[in-house]
Design a protein around this motif. Structure first.
Motif, PDB file in Angstrom:
ATOM      1  N   ASN A 121      10.356  -5.898  12.141  1.00  0.00           N
ATOM      2  CA  ASN A 121       9.351  -4.529  11.622  1.00  0.00           C
ATOM      3  C   ASN A 121       8.160  -4.827  10.849  1.00  0.00           C
ATOM      4  O   ASN A 121       7.473  -4.023  10.891  1.00  0.00           O
ATOM      5  CB  ASN A 121      10.514  -3.761  11.033  1.00  0.00           C
ATOM      6  N   LEU A 122       8.274  -5.677   9.875  1.00  0.00           N
ATOM      7  CA  LEU A 122       7.242  -5.830   8.950  1.00  0.00           C
ATOM      8  C   LEU A 122       5.917  -6.336   9.784  1.00  0.00           C
ATOM      9  O   LEU A 122       4.703  -5.811   9.619  1.00  0.00           O
ATOM     10  CB  LEU A 122       7.443  -6.783   7.886  1.00  0.00           C
ATOM     11  N   VAL A 123       6.133  -7.477  10.519  1.00  0.00           N
ATOM     12  CA  VAL A 123       5.002  -8.110  11.415  1.00  0.00           C
ATOM     13  C   VAL A 123       4.587  -7.253  12.536  1.00  0.00           C
ATOM     14  O   VAL A 123       3.411  -7.483  12.854  1.00  0.00           O
ATOM     15  CB  VAL A 123       5.428  -9.431  11.676  1.00  0.00           C
ATOM     16  N   GLU A 124       5.439  -6.388  13.053  1.00  0.00           N
ATOM     17  CA  GLU A 124       4.999  -5.646  14.174  1.00  0.00           C
ATOM     18  C   GLU A 124       4.592  -4.169  14.038  1.00  0.00           C
ATOM     19  O   GLU A 124       4.310  -3.525  14.838  1.00  0.00           O
ATOM     20  CB  GLU A 124       6.249  -5.682  15.202  1.00  0.00           C
ATOM     21  N   SER A 125       4.388  -4.034  12.765  1.00  0.00           N
ATOM     22  CA  SER A 125       4.167  -2.593  12.260  1.00  0.00           C
ATOM     23  C   SER A 125       2.635  -2.673  12.485  1.00  0.00           C
ATOM     24  O   SER A 125       2.037  -3.315  12.750  1.00  0.00           O
ATOM     25  CB  SER A 125       4.312  -2.339  10.825  1.00  0.00           C
ATOM     26  N   SER A 126       2.099  -1.314  13.068  1.00  0.00           N
ATOM     27  CA  SER A 126       0.872  -1.026  13.358  1.00  0.00           C
ATOM     28  C   SER A 126       0.243  -1.129  12.096  1.00  0.00           C
ATOM     29  O   SER A 126       0.521  -0.992  11.033  1.00  0.00           O
ATOM     30  CB  SER A 126       0.909   0.353  14.053  1.00  0.00           C
ATOM     31  N   SER A 127      -1.274  -0.750  12.173  1.00  0.00           N
ATOM     32  CA  SER A 127      -2.249  -0.625  10.995  1.00  0.00           C
ATOM     33  C   SER A 127      -1.799   0.713  10.268  1.00  0.00           C
ATOM     34  O   SER A 127      -1.146   1.547  10.771  1.00  0.00           O
ATOM     35  CB  SER A 127      -3.711  -0.578  11.683  1.00  0.00           C
ATOM     36  N   PRO A 128      -2.286   0.998   8.816  1.00  0.00           N
ATOM     37  CA  PRO A 128      -2.160   1.933   8.230  1.00  0.00           C
ATOM     38  C   PRO A 128      -2.151   3.240   8.824  1.00  0.00           C
ATOM     39  O   PRO A 128      -3.026   3.654   9.720  1.00  0.00           O
ATOM     40  CB  PRO A 128      -3.112   1.641   7.155  1.00  0.00           C
ATOM     41  N   THR A 129      -0.851   4.140   8.745  1.00  0.00           N
ATOM     42  CA  THR A 129      -0.798   5.410   9.271  1.00  0.00           C
ATOM     43  C   THR A 129      -1.409   6.312   8.206  1.00  0.00           C
ATOM     44  O   THR A 129      -1.729   7.360   8.633  1.00  0.00           O
ATOM     45  CB  THR A 129       0.834   5.612   9.591  1.00  0.00           C
ATOM     46  N   ASN A 130      -1.808   5.917   6.917  1.00  0.00           N
ATOM     47  CA  ASN A 130      -2.090   6.838   6.152  1.00  0.00           C
ATOM     48  C   ASN A 130      -3.635   6.612   6.008  1.00  0.00           C
ATOM     49  O   ASN A 130      -4.381   5.548   5.622  1.00  0.00           O
ATOM     50  CB  ASN A 130      -1.468   6.399   4.671  1.00  0.00           C
ATOM     51  N   PRO A 131      -4.709   7.875   6.391  1.00  0.00           N
ATOM     52  CA  PRO A 131      -6.055   7.590   6.096  1.00  0.00           C
ATOM     53  C   PRO A 131      -6.620   7.069   4.658  1.00  0.00           C
ATOM     54  O   PRO A 131      -7.616   6.428   4.963  1.00  0.00           O
ATOM     55  CB  PRO A 131      -6.569   9.119   6.137  1.00  0.00           C
ATOM     56  N   GLY A 163      20.817  -5.462   4.520  1.00  0.00           N
ATOM     57  CA  GLY A 163      20.340  -5.513   5.896  1.00  0.00           C
ATOM     58  C   GLY A 163      20.231  -6.702   6.509  1.00  0.00           C
ATOM     59  O   GLY A 163      20.307  -7.802   5.906  1.00  0.00           O
ATOM     60  N   ASP A 164      19.682  -6.922   7.795  1.00  0.00           N
ATOM     61  CA  ASP A 164      19.330  -7.858   8.316  1.00  0.00           C
ATOM     62  C   ASP A 164      17.869  -8.361   8.274  1.00  0.00           C
ATOM     63  O   ASP A 164      17.111  -8.008   8.697  1.00  0.00           O
ATOM     64  CB  ASP A 164      19.507  -7.765   9.873  1.00  0.00           C
ATOM     65  N   PRO A 165      17.884  -9.809   7.724  1.00  0.00           N
ATOM     66  CA  PRO A 165      16.297 -10.215   7.287  1.00  0.00           C
ATOM     67  C   PRO A 165      15.591 -10.398   8.643  1.00  0.00           C
ATOM     68  O   PRO A 165      14.454 -10.193   8.564  1.00  0.00           O
ATOM     69  CB  PRO A 165      16.459 -11.511   6.649  1.00  0.00           C
ATOM     70  N   ARG A 166      16.354 -10.696   9.770  1.00  0.00           N
ATOM     71  CA  ARG A 166      15.410 -10.914  11.134  1.00  0.00           C
ATOM     72  C   ARG A 166      14.711  -9.707  11.470  1.00  0.00           C
ATOM     73  O   ARG A 166      13.776  -9.492  11.764  1.00  0.00           O
ATOM     74  CB  ARG A 166      16.467 -11.550  11.952  1.00  0.00           C
ATOM     75  N   THR A 167      15.742  -8.407  11.352  1.00  0.00           N
ATOM     76  CA  THR A 167      15.008  -7.301  11.782  1.00  0.00           C
ATOM     77  C   THR A 167      14.228  -6.591  10.811  1.00  0.00           C
ATOM     78  O   THR A 167      13.078  -6.069  11.329  1.00  0.00           O
ATOM     79  CB  THR A 167      16.274  -6.090  11.917  1.00  0.00           C
ATOM     80  N   LEU A 168      14.331  -6.942   9.611  1.00  0.00           N
ATOM     81  CA  LEU A 168      13.113  -6.604   8.551  1.00  0.00           C
ATOM     82  C   LEU A 168      12.051  -7.223   8.759  1.00  0.00           C
ATOM     83  O   LEU A 168      10.996  -6.690   8.739  1.00  0.00           O
ATOM     84  CB  LEU A 168      13.961  -6.571   7.045  1.00  0.00           C
ATOM     85  N   LEU A 169      12.099  -8.355   8.931  1.00  0.00           N
ATOM     86  CA  LEU A 169      10.789  -9.264   8.983  1.00  0.00           C
ATOM     87  C   LEU A 169      10.265  -8.977  10.617  1.00  0.00           C
ATOM     88  O   LEU A 169       8.821  -8.729  10.305  1.00  0.00           O
ATOM     89  CB  LEU A 169      11.176 -10.668   9.003  1.00  0.00           C
ATOM     90  N   ILE A 184      12.826  -8.431   2.678  1.00  0.00           N
ATOM     91  CA  ILE A 184      13.385  -8.861   3.928  1.00  0.00           C
ATOM     92  C   ILE A 184      14.669  -9.663   3.349  1.00  0.00           C
ATOM     93  O   ILE A 184      15.723  -9.609   4.006  1.00  0.00           O
ATOM     94  CB  ILE A 184      12.460 -10.079   4.280  1.00  0.00           C
ATOM     95  N   ASP A 185      14.706 -10.135   2.222  1.00  0.00           N
ATOM     96  CA  ASP A 185      15.702 -10.655   1.663  1.00  0.00           C
ATOM     97  C   ASP A 185      16.874  -9.848   0.973  1.00  0.00           C
ATOM     98  O   ASP A 185      17.341  -9.560   0.029  1.00  0.00           O
ATOM     99  CB  ASP A 185      15.566 -11.729   0.562  1.00  0.00           C
TER     100      ASP A 185
END
Length: 650
Positions: free
Chosen positions: A323-333, A315-321, A310-311
């Motif tokens: 994306n992090l908290v809104e990312s879905s559950s693991p995409t890798n089985p 990049g923009d810390p606000r966008t990175l944070l 994030i830091d």
């Protein structure tokens, strides 16, 4: 006989062998935990209650285990600082680093002996006398070193019951490995990583059996072989086992860290003038912070890696944070099952995917380069200079490699630099990241292939070496890396089964190269200090000649025999070349490389050798002793070895 005193030179010896580790490694989360006494408090109290100081604990060993990233090293550092305040001790830990010399069993006893001599001055003369009586003690089996350098000096003090109990901290046992650069005797124990770690445990068990005023705090991951050994009958009654993962409020610790770091980042963004109107007091917002904390599940490594991501200066810390908290559950089985690493591996994927698509192929290649090459490069070199060197080696545009990975500062120690010339560059902030990269089931399209990368790098090194002659000048860091690293790279390829590299082409290429010139340039280079202390001749024997000779299917082939003969004779010719010169013309590293060459030829029995007076190096040394005895004395003094170490071969 040389008058060198072991303890007078111990600090230099220890530094050159890289036996010490430090706790703070540039990872801010460690310093944060040190500075916030409330974190990991339950565990710290548990250790203090166990450790007696004036009275020895009922069980002299405590094993603290937890998955990676749960603060084991921070706990070890906190206890070490507490000991310094309570007792005035200065026990640095032996343990987890990426340097193959720091975490080798061959360094375990000498490290403890040196630290004990520093902490208990009355032990120092007894350890010094042990060295004087047996100058080759540091090349003997570790059990012999243990008795001569620790047990017998303690027994010489007489009554030990009133002596304060010392605590020895062994941090990162699970990352202890045998090194190809261990002394000759220790190469009999060139076993896999599991056996090396069991060997450390057995040495600790032997030490405590002599009822010395020593206790051991061991911290590691809960590897199955370590757990099984500690739960075996010889250990069970003397080891207190603590599960760090199950003890303490990890969620509180990570929340404390996350809130402090996000406040710092918010203040920076506000100071930069990039905070949106009405956003300053709210960002990141309580809901976002709570979601972030829940995602960590108390995993401090996840929290610290995410904060670094994030830091981001690019990049923009606000966008990175967001994306992090809104990312879905693991995409890798393979990440879907519940484990401490599931969320961390998914975070690694997210960080990798934040890099531009057009740059990813080069990014993966540079990560391969870093994984393979950096263990041999001195920390004084610096991260960016090392990557620039690899750009030159592979014909990339200077700076291209660094630009390809600069967004990975959350997982790479890009600003890493250490003034110590004998330490290796440590490119990865945590060992879990290279493990992730090497496992294609976890890293998916970002997986690296160490075998393919090693073949590619070796090819680049041989191309560089093919242009080197005794008359030519070294053209820069890439040439120096090539002449130093190639035996290590060949040795890596030889160690695998089945063999899957074009060894015929490699051997033919080697036979066409002027290895006398290459070895001479490696030793004489003014910039030789930028290469980690895998010296040319040690690397040549350990990584190339010995594996070839032990690989009977290879050595039965004439081409392989010719290649080994070419390498050996080239190295010997370079030594003879220097021995004919004045000591004033000897390169700085020459005495070390020459004495290492002699030690390589010790037989399995005391006083025996695998070369004789017909060897051209032995002849040159004999001639030096006859015609210029002072030059030979000067050579031994510079190499910091005893006369008895080398003269018997003459």
């Amino acid at each position: 006989m040389s008058k060198i005193s072991y303890l007078e030179n111990a600090k230099d010896i220890v530094a050159k062998k890289i036996t010490f580790n430090t706790y703070v490694s540039g990872t801010d989360v460690l310093q944060f935990l040190y500075d916030h006494p409330g974190t990991r408090e339950v565990m710290i109290v548990r250790i203090k209650d166990w450790y007696g100081f004036l009275t020895r604990p009922n069980k002299p060993i405590m094993w603290i285990h937890a998955p990676a990233g749960y603060g084991k090293t921070a706990i070890a550092g906190t206890i070490s600082k507490w000991l310094e305040g309570v007792e005035g001790l200065d026990f640095s830990p032996l343990g987890a680093t990426t340097s193959p010399e720091r975490n080798s069993p061959a360094r375990f006893i000498i490290t403890i002996a040196y630290q004990l001599a520093e902490s208990i001055p009355e032990l120092a003369p007894h350890i010094d006398n042990a060295i004087k009586r047996s100058p080759m003690i540091l090349r003997k089996a570790l059990e012999v070193q243990l008795m001569k350098l620790i047990v017998e000096p303690f027994k010489a003090l007489g009554e030990l019951d009133d002596m304060p109990n010392r605590l020895i901290i062994v941090d990162g046992l699970d990352e202890c490995i045998n090194s190809d650069q261990e002394c000759r005797v220790e190469r009999r124990y060139a076993e896999d990583q599991e056996k090396a770690q069991i060997r450390i445990l057995e040495l600790i068990h032997t030490l405590q059996s002599h009822r010395l005023p020593l206790s051991f705090l061991i911290l590691s991951r809960p590897e199955a072989w370590i757990k099984q050994h500690i739960q075996s009958p010889p250990f069970e009654r003397i080891v207190e086992v603590v599960d760090l993962y199950a003890l303490g409020d990890h969620l509180y610790d990570t929340e404390t860290y996350i809130r402090a770091e996000l406040s710092r980042i918010a203040a920076r963004v506000k100071a930069d003038g990039t905070m949106g109107q009405g956003e300053g007091a709210e960002w990141p917002g309580e809901d976002v912070v709570n979601t972030f904390v829940e995602r960590t599940n108390g995993h401090m490594l996840y929290a610290s890696t995410a904060i670094r991501h994030i830091d981001n200066p690019y990049g923009d810390p606000r966008t990175l944070l967001k994306n992090l908290v809104e990312s879905s559950s693991p995409t890798n089985p393979d990440l879907a099952h519940s484990s401490p690493f599931s969320s961390l591996n998914e975070l690694y994927l997210q960080i990798m995917r934040s890099c531009p698509q057009s740059n990813r192929a080069l990014m993966i290649q540079v990560l391969e380069d870093i994984y393979i090459c950096f263990p041999m490069i001195s920390s004084t070199f610096g991260f960016q200079r090392a990557v620039d060197t690899l750009d030159h080696l592979f014909g990339r545009v200077p700076g291209q490699g660094y630009r390809a990975i600069r967004l990975l500062h959350a997982v790479l120690n890009i600003s890493g630099w250490d003034p110590h010339p004998f330490a290796a560059l440590k490119p990865f902030i945590h060992s879990s990241f290279p493990e992730f990269l090497l496992n294609s089931r976890l890293s998916l399209e970002f997986a690296i292939d160490s075998r393919k990368g090693t073949r590619r790098i070796l090819s680049g090194c041989l191309d560089c070496m093919s242009k080197i002659t005794l008359q030519s000048e070294m053209k820069g860091d890439a040439d120096l890396y090539a002449v130093t690293a190639w035996p290590f790279l060949v040795g890596n390829l030889l160690s695998s089964e089945p063999l899957d590299f074009p060894y015929v082409a490699v051997m033919e290429k080697l036979l066409s190269i002027n290895l006398v010139a290459c070895s001479s340039k490696a030793i004489t280079s003014d910039d030789s200090h930028i290469i980690h202390h895998f010296l040319f001749n040690s690397n040549l024997y350990n990584s190339f000649i010995r594996p070839f000779r032990n690989h009977h299917s290879f050595m039965s082939e004439p081409l392989a025999q010719r290649a080994v003969t070419h390498a050996v004779s080239s190295l010997e010719n370079s030594f003879v070349h220097f021995l004919r010169q004045s000591p004033f013309e000897w390169p700085l590293e020459f005495p070390y490389t020459l004495t290492d060459f002699v030690h390589e030829h010790r037989g399995t029995e005391e006083g025996t050798w695998t070369i004789d007076n017909n060897n051209q190096v032995v002849k040159a040394l004999g001639k030096l002793r006859e015609e210029h005895p002072q030059h030979l004395s000067d050579l031994l003094r510079r190499a910091e070895v005893f006369d008895s170490d080398i003269l018997p071969i003459l």
